[in-house]
Scaffold this motif. Structure first.
Motif, PDB file in Angstrom:
ATOM      1  N   LYS A 239      21.836  -1.837  21.786  1.00 45.73           N
ATOM      2  CA  LYS A 239      21.429  -2.788  21.588  1.00 45.73           C
ATOM      3  C   LYS A 239      19.989  -2.380  20.697  1.00 45.73           C
ATOM      4  N   GLY A 240      19.443  -3.850  19.932  1.00 49.07           N
ATOM      5  CA  GLY A 240      18.464  -3.522  19.159  1.00 49.07           C
ATOM      6  C   GLY A 240      17.679  -4.638  19.104  1.00 49.07           C
ATOM      7  N   ARG A 241      16.257  -4.930  18.635  1.00 49.88           N
ATOM      8  CA  ARG A 241      15.475  -6.187  18.320  1.00 49.88           C
ATOM      9  C   ARG A 241      14.424  -5.607  16.917  1.00 49.88           C
ATOM     10  N   SER A 242      13.897  -6.164  16.200  1.00 52.35           N
ATOM     11  CA  SER A 242      12.355  -5.883  15.541  1.00 52.35           C
ATOM     12  C   SER A 242      11.472  -6.722  15.514  1.00 52.35           C
ATOM     13  N   HIS A 243      10.064  -5.937  15.434  1.00 53.43           N
ATOM     14  CA  HIS A 243       8.934  -6.709  15.698  1.00 53.43           C
ATOM     15  C   HIS A 243       8.368  -6.100  15.006  1.00 53.43           C
ATOM     16  N   GLY A 244       8.888  -6.553  13.676  1.00 56.66           N
ATOM     17  CA  GLY A 244       8.036  -6.361  12.547  1.00 56.66           C
ATOM     18  C   GLY A 244       8.168  -5.250  11.969  1.00 56.66           C
ATOM     19  N   PHE A 245       7.454  -4.354  11.364  1.00 56.74           N
ATOM     20  CA  PHE A 245       7.281  -3.094  11.221  1.00 56.74           C
ATOM     21  C   PHE A 245       7.671  -2.043  12.327  1.00 56.74           C
ATOM     22  N   ILE A 246       8.313  -2.104  13.009  1.00 53.67           N
ATOM     23  CA  ILE A 246       9.322  -1.432  14.259  1.00 53.67           C
ATOM     24  C   ILE A 246       9.961  -1.397  14.923  1.00 53.67           C
ATOM     25  N   TYR A 247      11.332  -0.873  14.776  1.00 50.47           N
ATOM     26  CA  TYR A 247      12.766  -1.106  15.786  1.00 50.47           C
ATOM     27  C   TYR A 247      12.503  -0.950  17.124  1.00 50.47           C
ATOM     28  N   PHE A 248      12.974  -2.113  17.886  1.00 47.09           N
ATOM     29  CA  PHE A 248      13.055  -1.164  19.892  1.00 47.09           C
ATOM     30  C   PHE A 248      14.629  -1.536  19.756  1.00 47.09           C
ATOM     31  N   ILE A 249      14.870   0.379  19.635  1.00 41.28           N
ATOM     32  CA  ILE A 249      16.518  -0.165  20.607  1.00 41.28           C
ATOM     33  C   ILE A 249      16.894   0.642  21.473  1.00 41.28           C
ATOM     34  N   ASP A 250      17.555   0.386  22.798  1.00 42.90           N
ATOM     35  CA  ASP A 250      18.248   0.833  23.899  1.00 42.90           C
ATOM     36  C   ASP A 250      19.696   1.381  24.223  1.00 42.90           C
ATOM     37  N   VAL A 251      19.831   2.559  24.359  1.00 42.59           N
ATOM     38  CA  VAL A 251      21.382   2.835  23.752  1.00 42.59           C
ATOM     39  C   VAL A 251      21.189   4.201  25.021  1.00 42.59           C
TER      40      VAL A 251
END
Length: 296
Positions: A239-251
């Motif tokens: 899963k992924g989501r963006s906070h603009g400058f940084i991606y947060f990924i759960d794998v």
């Protein structure tokens, strides 16, 4: 959060790009509206109003980037990087309203048959504006790529589009100069449509990100790269989501169940380092599960 200092430096660089846009748009807004009124060019005035909306949008981006520099606190453990997206959302509503106003004014000119009679001065201003915006667009695009700023990259596309809008105004003014008196007013109407279209696109993209929407193609690319990491047998979920400058990924990946803690931890580090190397500032949370099948 990884590389806080690097992220802060990147935000500051992106903010300098937003500041450049603000200064440029303020200058062009003043010149176009003043010359447009003096020279009776509807298209140039509309282009100036378009640049005014861009002042608002760039200012919102600058404020958002400034808030993004605020350190993490107990209520914002992921940081404040989404502040720029909220600012962009507000700016999209303002841009939409200005676009409607430009169209109403253009329709009013047509119904009253008060067509413009611009001179070469308006033409020179429009051409100069087009060149300036294309230069700013190129600068911001390169800066956005270097700091991995999604918002600044979108702003660079907006800069490029403004260059094209100035091209449209140029065409309208040339049309009047060669005897097609309605072309300048038509150009202002088209510019209004472009402003509205841009506002809708910004709203759509920003709303998608704020509701944790994520590019499926990018996620697929990430998944394929994780699958290639040595020691990974299968990617169970991602899963992924963006906070603009940084991606947060759960794998979640499966590995050989006979590996010890140190060996398993190395796999998680390899995944995290690979993601950061390929996609810039990325926070990857890796969950390990034992595989029921033997590794190849």
């Amino acid at each position: 959060m990884p590389h806080d200092e690097t992220l802060s430096l990147n935000v500051k660089k992106a903010r300098s790009g937003a500041l450049l846009s603000i200064i440029t748009y303020i200058f062009l807004t003043a010149v176009k509206i003043i010359v447009g009124y003096i020279d009776s060019s509807h298209a140039l005035i509309a282009d100036g109003l378009n640049n005014f909306t861009d002042v608002i949008g760039s200012l919102a981006l600058f404020i958002g980037l400034t808030i993004a520099l605020v350190p993490r606190d107990k209520n914002h453990t992921y940081g404040h990087y989404r502040a720029e997206l909220i600012a962009a959302l507000i700016a999209s509503f303002i841009m939409f309203a200005v676009g409607i106003q430009v169209i109403i004014q253009a329709i009013g000119k047509v119904t009253s048959k008060t067509y413009a009679e611009p001179s070469l001065l308006s033409l020179y201003v429009s051409i100069g504006s087009m060149v300036i915006m294309l230069v700013v667009a190129l600068y911001n695009y390169r800066l956005a790529k270097s700091v991995n700023s999604v918002a600044l990259k979108a702003a660079s596309f907006d800069n490029f589009q403004d260059g094209l809008v100035s091209l449209g105004a140029t065409v309208g003014i040339i049309g009047v100069l060669i005897g097609i008196e309605t072309l300048d007013t038509i150009a202002s109407f088209v510019i209004g449509i472009v402003i509205i279209y841009t506002s809708v696109m910004i709203f759509k993209e920003t709303a998608t990100t704020l509701t944790d929407g994520f590019d499926s193609k990018l996620l697929k690319q990430m998944r394929e790269l994780v699958e290639d990491v040595e020691g990974v047998i299968n990617v169970v979920d991602m899963k992924g989501r963006s906070h603009g400058f940084i991606y947060f990924i759960d794998v979640t990946v499966t590995i050989n169940p006979h590996l010890n803690v140190v060996e398993g931890h190395k796999i998680t580090e390899d995944i995290e380092n690979m993601m950061r190397a390929e996609f810039g500032d990325t926070e990857t949370i890796v969950h390990l599960e034992p595989s029921l099948k033997k590794p190849l």
